[in-house]
Each structure stands twice: as C-alpha cells, then as structure tokens.
Scaffold this motif. Sequence first.
Motif, PDB file in Angstrom:
ATOM      1  N   ASN A 208       0.826  -1.201   0.000  1.00 47.70           N
ATOM      2  CA  ASN A 208       0.000   0.000   0.000  1.00 47.70           C
ATOM      3  C   ASN A 208       0.864   1.256   0.000  1.00 47.70           C
ATOM      4  OD1 ASN A 208      -1.472   2.328   1.331  1.00 47.70           O
ATOM      5  ND2 ASN A 208      -3.186   0.921   1.094  1.00 47.70           N
ATOM      6  N   CYS A 209       1.575   1.512   1.084  1.00 45.89           N
ATOM      7  CA  CYS A 209       2.366   2.748   1.156  1.00 45.89           C
ATOM      8  C   CYS A 209       3.344   2.681   2.315  1.00 45.89           C
ATOM      9  CB  CYS A 209       1.454   3.961   1.318  1.00 45.89           C
ATOM     10  SG  CYS A 209       0.523   3.986   2.872  1.00 45.89           S
ATOM     11  N   GLN A 210       4.184   3.711   2.419  1.00 41.43           N
ATOM     12  CA  GLN A 210       5.096   3.877   3.543  1.00 41.43           C
ATOM     13  C   GLN A 210       4.890   5.252   4.149  1.00 41.43           C
ATOM     14  OE1 GLN A 210       9.285   2.758   2.804  1.00 41.43           O
ATOM     15  NE2 GLN A 210       8.571   1.709   0.935  1.00 41.43           N
ATOM     16  N   GLY A 211       5.216   5.377   5.412  1.00 44.13           N
ATOM     17  CA  GLY A 211       5.092   6.667   6.086  1.00 44.13           C
ATOM     18  C   GLY A 211       5.781   6.594   7.434  1.00 44.13           C
ATOM     19  N   TYR A 212       5.277   7.343   8.391  1.00 40.20           N
ATOM     20  CA  TYR A 212       5.813   7.267   9.746  1.00 40.20           C
ATOM     21  C   TYR A 212       4.793   7.842  10.710  1.00 40.20           C
ATOM     22  CZ  TYR A 212       7.046  12.116   8.580  1.00 40.20           C
ATOM     23  OH  TYR A 212       7.003  13.430   8.160  1.00 40.20           O
ATOM     24  N   SER A 213       4.858   7.373  11.937  1.00 38.08           N
ATOM     25  CA  SER A 213       4.021   7.872  13.020  1.00 38.08           C
ATOM     26  C   SER A 213       4.954   8.335  14.123  1.00 38.08           C
ATOM     27  CB  SER A 213       3.091   6.767  13.529  1.00 38.08           C
ATOM     28  OG  SER A 213       2.346   7.209  14.650  1.00 38.08           O
ATOM     29  N   ILE A 219       5.000   0.888   7.368  1.00 37.65           N
ATOM     30  CA  ILE A 219       4.627   0.380   6.057  1.00 37.65           C
ATOM     31  C   ILE A 219       3.223  -0.199   6.171  1.00 37.65           C
ATOM     32  CG2 ILE A 219       5.734  -1.848   6.528  1.00 37.65           C
ATOM     33  CD1 ILE A 219       6.201  -2.123   3.489  1.00 37.65           C
ATOM     34  N   ALA A 220       2.385   0.044   5.169  1.00 44.12           N
ATOM     35  CA  ALA A 220       1.020  -0.471   5.161  1.00 44.12           C
ATOM     36  C   ALA A 220       0.838  -1.416   3.981  1.00 44.12           C
ATOM     37  CB  ALA A 220       0.019   0.679   5.071  1.00 44.12           C
ATOM     38  N   VAL A 221       0.110  -2.501   4.232  1.00 46.42           N
ATOM     39  CA  VAL A 221      -0.201  -3.462   3.174  1.00 46.42           C
ATOM     40  C   VAL A 221      -1.697  -3.740   3.195  1.00 46.42           C
ATOM     41  CG1 VAL A 221       2.061  -4.561   3.196  1.00 46.42           C
ATOM     42  CG2 VAL A 221       0.254  -5.436   4.699  1.00 46.42           C
ATOM     43  N   CYS A 234      -0.875  -2.133   9.172  1.00 51.01           N
ATOM     44  CA  CYS A 234       0.321  -1.301   9.264  1.00 51.01           C
ATOM     45  C   CYS A 234       1.318  -1.910  10.248  1.00 51.01           C
ATOM     46  CB  CYS A 234      -0.072   0.103   9.707  1.00 51.01           C
ATOM     47  SG  CYS A 234       1.226   1.319   9.480  1.00 51.01           S
ATOM     48  N   PHE A 235       2.597  -1.853   9.870  1.00 44.63           N
ATOM     49  CA  PHE A 235       3.676  -2.378  10.695  1.00 44.63           C
ATOM     50  C   PHE A 235       4.804  -1.354  10.785  1.00 44.63           C
ATOM     51  CE2 PHE A 235       1.460  -5.921   8.816  1.00 44.63           C
ATOM     52  CZ  PHE A 235       1.371  -6.855   9.843  1.00 44.63           C
ATOM     53  N   SER A 236       5.617  -1.489  11.814  1.00 49.99           N
ATOM     54  CA  SER A 236       6.804  -0.648  11.937  1.00 49.99           C
ATOM     55  C   SER A 236       7.903  -1.186  11.046  1.00 49.99           C
ATOM     56  CB  SER A 236       7.292  -0.628  13.392  1.00 49.99           C
ATOM     57  OG  SER A 236       8.559  -0.003  13.477  1.00 49.99           O
ATOM     58  N   ARG A 237       8.517  -0.299  10.281  1.00 49.28           N
ATOM     59  CA  ARG A 237       9.671  -0.701   9.465  1.00 49.28           C
ATOM     60  C   ARG A 237      10.923  -0.843  10.322  1.00 49.28           C
ATOM     61  NH1 ARG A 237      10.745   3.622   5.567  1.00 49.28           N
ATOM     62  NH2 ARG A 237       9.075   4.931   6.422  1.00 49.28           N
ATOM     63  N   TYR A 238      10.851  -0.379  11.565  1.00 47.97           N
ATOM     64  CA  TYR A 238      12.008  -0.453  12.467  1.00 47.97           C
ATOM     65  C   TYR A 238      12.172  -1.861  13.039  1.00 47.97           C
ATOM     66  CZ  TYR A 238      14.532  -0.025  16.890  1.00 47.97           C
ATOM     67  OH  TYR A 238      15.395  -0.211  17.941  1.00 47.97           O
ATOM     68  N   ASP A 239      11.079  -2.419  13.608  1.00 47.67           N
ATOM     69  CA  ASP A 239      11.187  -3.723  14.243  1.00 47.67           C
ATOM     70  C   ASP A 239      10.032  -4.665  13.897  1.00 47.67           C
ATOM     71  OD1 ASP A 239       9.142  -2.528  15.600  1.00 47.67           O
ATOM     72  OD2 ASP A 239      10.111  -2.559  17.567  1.00 47.67           O
ATOM     73  N   GLN A 240       9.268  -4.332  12.834  1.00 47.32           N
ATOM     74  CA  GLN A 240       8.176  -5.169  12.335  1.00 47.32           C
ATOM     75  C   GLN A 240       7.017  -5.326  13.329  1.00 47.32           C
ATOM     76  OE1 GLN A 240      11.623  -6.592  11.866  1.00 47.32           O
ATOM     77  NE2 GLN A 240      11.359  -5.035  10.270  1.00 47.32           N
ATOM     78  N   THR A 241       6.927  -4.431  14.312  1.00 52.96           N
ATOM     79  CA  THR A 241       5.812  -4.474  15.253  1.00 52.96           C
ATOM     80  C   THR A 241       4.505  -4.141  14.544  1.00 52.96           C
ATOM     81  OG1 THR A 241       7.165  -3.891  17.166  1.00 52.96           O
ATOM     82  CG2 THR A 241       4.825  -3.367  17.318  1.00 52.96           C
ATOM     83  N   PHE A 242       3.455  -4.902  14.837  1.00 53.85           N
ATOM     84  CA  PHE A 242       2.132  -4.614  14.292  1.00 53.85           C
ATOM     85  C   PHE A 242       1.595  -3.347  14.945  1.00 53.85           C
ATOM     86  CE2 PHE A 242      -2.516  -5.117  14.961  1.00 53.85           C
ATOM     87  CZ  PHE A 242      -2.915  -4.971  13.643  1.00 53.85           C
ATOM     88  N   LEU A 243       1.159  -2.373  14.128  1.00 55.28           N
ATOM     89  CA  LEU A 243       0.735  -1.081  14.654  1.00 55.28           C
ATOM     90  C   LEU A 243      -0.749  -0.781  14.467  1.00 55.28           C
ATOM     91  CD1 LEU A 243       3.737   1.173  13.545  1.00 55.28           C
ATOM     92  CD2 LEU A 243       3.297   0.197  15.811  1.00 55.28           C
TER      93      LEU A 243
END
Length: 271
Positions: A208-213, A219-221, A234-243
């Motif tokens: 879907n897209c990338q961004g930041y919070s 990253i969103a899929v 949505c997941f964190s690109r830092y540590d793959q945590t589900f957000l």
Amino acid sequence: MKRKNILTLTTVTCVIIGAGTILFNLVTEAAMVTRIGQVESVPTSYQVSDRLEAALPEPEEESSRKVNYHVSMDSLNTGTPTDMDLTMEEAAKIGAEYLKNIFGLDLEGAFVYMMYYPGTETFPRAFWSGDVLFEKEQTPESTRWTYMIDAVTGELFNIGHGRQLDVNVPLEYNAALEKDYSIYAELAKKKMEECKLINSQVDRVEYNCQGYSGNDPTIAVNVIGENGEIVNMCFSRYDQTFLGLITDTSRRITESALDNLIGEVKSVDFQ
C-alpha cells in the motif's frame, strides 16, 4: 465557502489515508474535525446489521478476572450520543475487548478517554473513538492504543498503537520495500489468521504505502480476501511491530463519502 470546506476535507483525508496514519492517530483525526468547525453532521446512513454478534469480540467467560480501568469523556468531546447509541461505558468495554483480541492488551489500570461523533460528510456513520494510555496525562509523545467503533453496533472501524521510539531511525521512503515486502505480507497473513477479520480465506497481500508515526517508520499493506474484502494493516519498518489496521467496512464508508464529495465539487464546477 462550502466548496472550499469540501476541498479541504477531501485533501486532508487523502493525506491521512495516503500516509497510513489513520490507523493510530485517531486523536488527531478527531481533533481535525473539531478544528475545521464547518463539518456538517448528516443522518447515519445504515441499518443495524443482523450479524452484530459476528462483528463483536467473543465475550469473556464469567469466571474471568474483572479488569479495572478508568473511563472518562475526552475534554475535546463535543458530540452527544443518542438513545440509539451505545453508552460511553458500553463502547469502552467493546473497545477493550478489541484491544485484548487484536493486541493482547490488558487494560488493568489504564486510562480510557472516549469521544463521540455523529455521522459527518467525510464519514457518515456515528462512531465512538477511544484513546487508551497507562498514564493520566494525554500527550503527543504518550504510548497509546486507539480505536474507532460504530456507535450503534460496536463494529470495529480501525484500531492502532502509537509509540515513541527511544532510538533515532531513518524515516525516509525505502524503495526496496516496495519491490519486496514479503516479510510484512507474511506478518499480515499471520495476524489475519489470529484475528479473523475477514469472512473468507486470504487471497493475496498487496503493498500500500510507507510513512511514519512520530519517529516510528511505517509500512502499510492491503490484505485481500477471496470474497473481495480488504483490510489495511500497518507495521513498523524499524522492528516489524504490528501497529494497527483499517477494516473493510471503514474503507468502503470512507471511499463512498469521498466519491460523493468529489462529485459535489464537480457539480459546483459545472454550475
């Protein structure tokens, strides 16, 4: 003036969706509606589903330990629920179940701040939103969990987790991830199996897209079911945590509302 308001709302909403941040910035989204001021309330355009039980989390067993948490109306709240709507306490209880089922979160000692909104031009369904923290003061940097549910049925619209990382990591767009996002596709499939948020098997997962919070790169899929349902995860690109996630119902409501607004803008242009 009306046309200007519609264009402003459409632009802001598209930016939110494009960045994927609607998942875990419900407080910001709610505040946006308040600040714009000219947003019109519209009648809630739906019928209560006969499948209400399927939309709600499984109730806890009576023998389960009662969780104690503090529920109050958010200081920014301006809406008033109707007799048809869930009460603040009922909505908070349903939200707590979603948080437990999707994030495994125990709300013991948590502070839950609720906000009620009638249907608006950008989201014509009445909803309750919750801002959940383990500290009394609400700050932008606070670790929090948020959710948005139908004010009548309790159906989940979106849910998310926001945090402040204690390290500095790159927030810029990662071109390689758009080509190979397989790690996040697998995480999304696994989460979908755990939560059962669509009424079919998963057909595929699309980027879907990338961004930041805050300072957390995201990253969103899109998880697409065999029946056509789409859940944005949505997941964190830092540590793959589900957000967090946006449900198919929320997506369809938002897209329909935006289509209507765009159509209204076009009709104004031709006048």
